[in-house]
Design a protein around this motif. Structure first.
Motif, mmCIF file in Angstrom:
data_model
loop_
_atom_site.group_PDB
_atom_site.id
_atom_site.type_symbol
_atom_site.label_atom_id
_atom_site.label_comp_id
_atom_site.label_asym_id
_atom_site.label_seq_id
_atom_site.Cartn_x
_atom_site.Cartn_y
_atom_site.Cartn_z
ATOM 1 N N UNK A 1 37.634 24.627 50.781
ATOM 2 C CA UNK A 1 37.064 24.161 49.507
ATOM 3 C C UNK A 1 37.362 25.186 48.419
ATOM 4 N N UNK A 2 37.217 24.751 47.181
ATOM 5 C CA UNK A 2 37.423 25.641 46.040
ATOM 6 C C UNK A 2 36.318 26.692 46.003
ATOM 7 N N UNK A 3 36.694 27.954 45.780
ATOM 8 C CA UNK A 3 35.722 29.051 45.769
ATOM 9 C C UNK A 3 35.242 29.307 44.340
ATOM 10 N N UNK A 4 34.281 28.530 43.891
ATOM 11 C CA UNK A 4 33.818 28.612 42.500
ATOM 12 C C UNK A 4 33.318 30.000 42.115
ATOM 13 N N UNK A 5 32.297 30.480 42.824
ATOM 14 C CA UNK A 5 31.679 31.761 42.477
ATOM 15 C C UNK A 5 32.678 32.907 42.596
ATOM 16 N N UNK A 6 33.486 32.856 43.643
ATOM 17 C CA UNK A 6 34.461 33.919 43.856
ATOM 18 C C UNK A 6 35.502 33.932 42.743
ATOM 19 N N UNK A 7 35.844 32.764 42.246
ATOM 20 C CA UNK A 7 36.815 32.681 41.154
ATOM 21 C C UNK A 7 36.284 33.401 39.918
ATOM 22 N N UNK A 8 35.011 33.181 39.629
ATOM 23 C CA UNK A 8 34.410 33.835 38.454
ATOM 24 C C UNK A 8 34.333 35.350 38.643
ATOM 25 N N UNK A 9 33.942 35.781 39.853
ATOM 26 C CA UNK A 9 33.831 37.228 40.118
ATOM 27 C C UNK A 9 35.198 37.909 40.051
ATOM 28 N N UNK A 10 36.202 37.264 40.638
ATOM 29 C CA UNK A 10 37.542 37.839 40.634
ATOM 30 C C UNK A 10 38.096 37.923 39.219
ATOM 31 N N UNK A 11 37.879 36.882 38.435
ATOM 32 C CA UNK A 11 38.367 36.875 37.055
ATOM 33 C C UNK A 11 37.736 38.010 36.251
ATOM 34 N N UNK A 12 36.440 38.214 36.417
ATOM 35 C CA UNK A 12 35.740 39.294 35.701
ATOM 36 C C UNK A 12 36.250 40.658 36.156
ATOM 37 N N UNK A 13 36.449 40.819 37.469
ATOM 38 C CA UNK A 13 36.934 42.083 38.029
ATOM 39 C C UNK A 13 38.312 42.435 37.462
ATOM 40 N N UNK A 14 39.179 41.428 37.383
ATOM 41 C CA UNK A 14 40.513 41.648 36.843
ATOM 42 C C UNK A 14 40.467 41.941 35.345
ATOM 43 N N UNK A 15 39.633 41.211 34.625
ATOM 44 C CA UNK A 15 39.527 41.415 33.175
ATOM 45 C C UNK A 15 39.021 42.809 32.836
ATOM 46 N N UNK A 16 38.199 43.374 33.739
ATOM 47 C CA UNK A 16 37.676 44.724 33.530
ATOM 48 C C UNK A 16 38.641 45.811 34.011
ATOM 49 N N UNK A 17 39.820 45.396 34.464
ATOM 50 C CA UNK A 17 40.853 46.356 34.844
ATOM 51 C C UNK A 17 40.562 47.151 36.096
ATOM 52 N N UNK A 18 39.719 46.615 36.977
ATOM 53 C CA UNK A 18 39.325 47.375 38.162
ATOM 54 C C UNK A 18 40.386 47.369 39.257
ATOM 55 N N UNK A 19 41.484 46.681 39.006
ATOM 56 C CA UNK A 19 42.591 46.697 39.953
ATOM 57 C C UNK A 19 43.618 47.760 39.611
ATOM 58 N N UNK A 20 43.353 48.530 38.540
ATOM 59 C CA UNK A 20 44.252 49.611 38.164
ATOM 60 C C UNK A 20 45.662 49.110 37.930
ATOM 61 N N UNK A 21 46.620 49.751 38.603
ATOM 62 C CA UNK A 21 48.028 49.369 38.451
ATOM 63 C C UNK A 21 48.490 48.404 39.539
ATOM 64 N N UNK A 22 47.537 47.794 40.229
ATOM 65 C CA UNK A 22 47.886 46.802 41.257
ATOM 66 C C UNK A 22 48.085 45.443 40.584
ATOM 67 N N UNK A 23 49.186 45.328 39.840
ATOM 68 C CA UNK A 23 49.440 44.108 39.064
ATOM 69 C C UNK A 23 49.520 42.858 39.928
ATOM 70 N N UNK A 24 49.913 43.036 41.186
ATOM 71 C CA UNK A 24 50.049 41.871 42.067
ATOM 72 C C UNK A 24 48.730 41.136 42.244
ATOM 73 N N UNK A 25 47.598 41.828 41.990
ATOM 74 C CA UNK A 25 46.287 41.186 42.105
ATOM 75 C C UNK A 25 46.109 40.088 41.052
#
Length: 305
Positions: A26-50
Motif C-alpha cells: 500500500x501507499x506509505x502516506x505518513x512515511x512519504x510526509x516524513x521523508x519529504x520533510x527530512x530531505x527538505x531539511x537537508x538531513x541527507x547531506x551529500x547523499x543526493x541519491x536519497x
C-alpha cells in the motif's frame, strides 16, 4: 492464501532468516510526509541519491506492478567475537562478507523456490540499496518498532539485523502491524551519540552521523568541526546500538558468511597504517569496507589520529 503464507514463512527459515513478516502492499502516506520533510531539511547531506525515486520509495506498486504483498526478512549479524579495544573501530555489520552479496543470493533463491511452490508470480527482492523504506515495512509487518536512533528494534532480539524486502504480486495473509513503542522515556542513544546526530521525535540527522562521514562522504577531507568527536570509529558507528538496553538480548549469529575477517579482529592501528592499497584490495575484496575504498580508509585513519 493461508497455504502460500505458510510456504513463505517456511522458506524464510530454511534460508536462514531470523524473522519474517508480511504486510499488504500500500501507499506509505505518513512515511512519504516524513521523508519529504527530512530531505527538505537537508538531513541527507551529500547523499543526493536519497532524493531520487521518491515515488517508488513510498509506493511498492510502482516497483512491482500489481504488487499485493511486502515480505520483510530480518537476518542477525551480531558477532560472537569483538575487535581489540586498541584497534580503530569498525561497525559490527562490516565484520564479515558484504551483506549485500550474501542476502541478494538468498533473495534470488527465495524467489525461485517460491515460484516453484506457488506457480508463476512477479516479484523483486531488495536489500538496503534500492528505493524501499524497509524499516517502515518491518513495522507494518509486525517485526518491531522504530527506536529513537532510527533503527528497527525487535523486542526479542534487539537491533543488530540486516533487513531485506521482497515485493510480490501474490496475495498472502498479513501480520498485524507493530503498534507499540517500547523505548519509553529512555534517551541513552540520544545522550551517547558523539556528534549529536540523533534528535527528538526519532529524527536522525544523517549529515551529522559518523557512518555518513566515514562511509558515504566521498570528499577528500572530513569537516574540521568533527575533529575529536569520532571516538576512534574508522568505518561506521555502533554507539547508539551498543548503548540500547534492548540489545542485551542480542545473540551471536550462526551465518558463516558473516564470520569476522581475521584482519578485522587482529589488526591494530599500526597494521592499518602499514596496509598497502594492493593488500587492502586483497584482504577486503568481499568486505563492506571496499565501499570506502583504500583512500577513504586512509582519510578516516588520519582523521581519528
Amino acid at each position: 492464501m493461508q497455504h502460500y503464507t505458510i510456504i513463505v514463512k517456511k522458506l524464510s527459515k530454511e534460508l536462514g532468516f531470523s524473522y519474517c513478516g508480511i504486510a499488504k502492499a500500500a501507499f506509505l502516506d505518513d512515511d512519504a510526509r516524513r521523508l519529504e520533510k527530512w530531505l527538505m531539511n537537508g538531513m541527507h547531506g551529500k547523499m543526493q541519491y536519497m532524493e531520487n525515486y521518491f515515488d517508488l520509495r513510498v509506493d511498492p506498486t510502482r516497483i512491482v506492478p500489481g504488487a499485493k504483498s511486502v515480505i520483510t526478512l530480518l537476518i542477525n549479524y551480531f558477532p560472537e567475537q569483538q575487535q581489540s579495544p586498541a584497534a580503530p573501530k569498525i561497525a559490527k555489520y562490516a565484520y564479515g562478507k558484504d551483506y549485500h552479496e550474501v542476502i541478494r543470493e538468498k533473495l534470488r533463491d527465495f524467489m525461485v523456490r517460491l515460484q516453484s511452490e506457488v506457480g508463476e508470480i512477479n516479484g523483486r527482492g531488495f536489500v538496503d540499496s534500492a528505493p524501499v523504506l524497509e524499516r517502515s515495512w518491518a513495522v507494518r509487518s509486525g517485526l518491531g518498532w522504530i527506536g529513537k536512533n532510527g533503527n528497527l528494534l525487535n523486542k526479542q532480539s534487539g537491533s543488530f539485523f540486516f533487513i531485506a524486502t521482497l515485493i510480490v504480486d501474490l496475495e498472502l495473509e498479513y501480520d498485524d502491524p507493530f503498534a507499540k513503542d517500547f523505548c519509553g522515556s529512555c534517551t541513552r542513544c540520544i545522550d551517547a551519540c558523539p556528534t549529536g546526530a540523533i534528535q527528538e521525535n526519532k529524527v536522525v540527522n544523517g549529515s551529522k552521523c559518523i557512518s555518513y562521514f566515514t562511509i558515504e562522504l566521498k570528499d577528500a577531507i572530513i569537516p574540521e568541526e568533527m575533529k575529536g568527536k569520532f571516538n576512534d570509529w574508522m568505518f561506521g558507528c555502533d554507539v547508539c546500538q551498543d548503548v540500547c538496553p534492548w540489545n542485551r538480548f542480542s545473540s551471536p549469529n550462526s551465518n558463516l558468511e558473516f564470520a569476522p575477517i581475521p584482519a578485522i579482529l587482529n589488526f591494530n592501528k599500526q597494521d592499518w597504517e602499514d596496509l598497502t592499497e594492493e593488500s587492502f584490495k586483497a584482504v577486503f575484496k568481499n568486505s563492506p569496507l571496499k565501499r570506502s575504498k583504500y583512500a577513504g580508509i586512509r582519510r578516516n585513519l588520519k582523521f581519528i589520529e
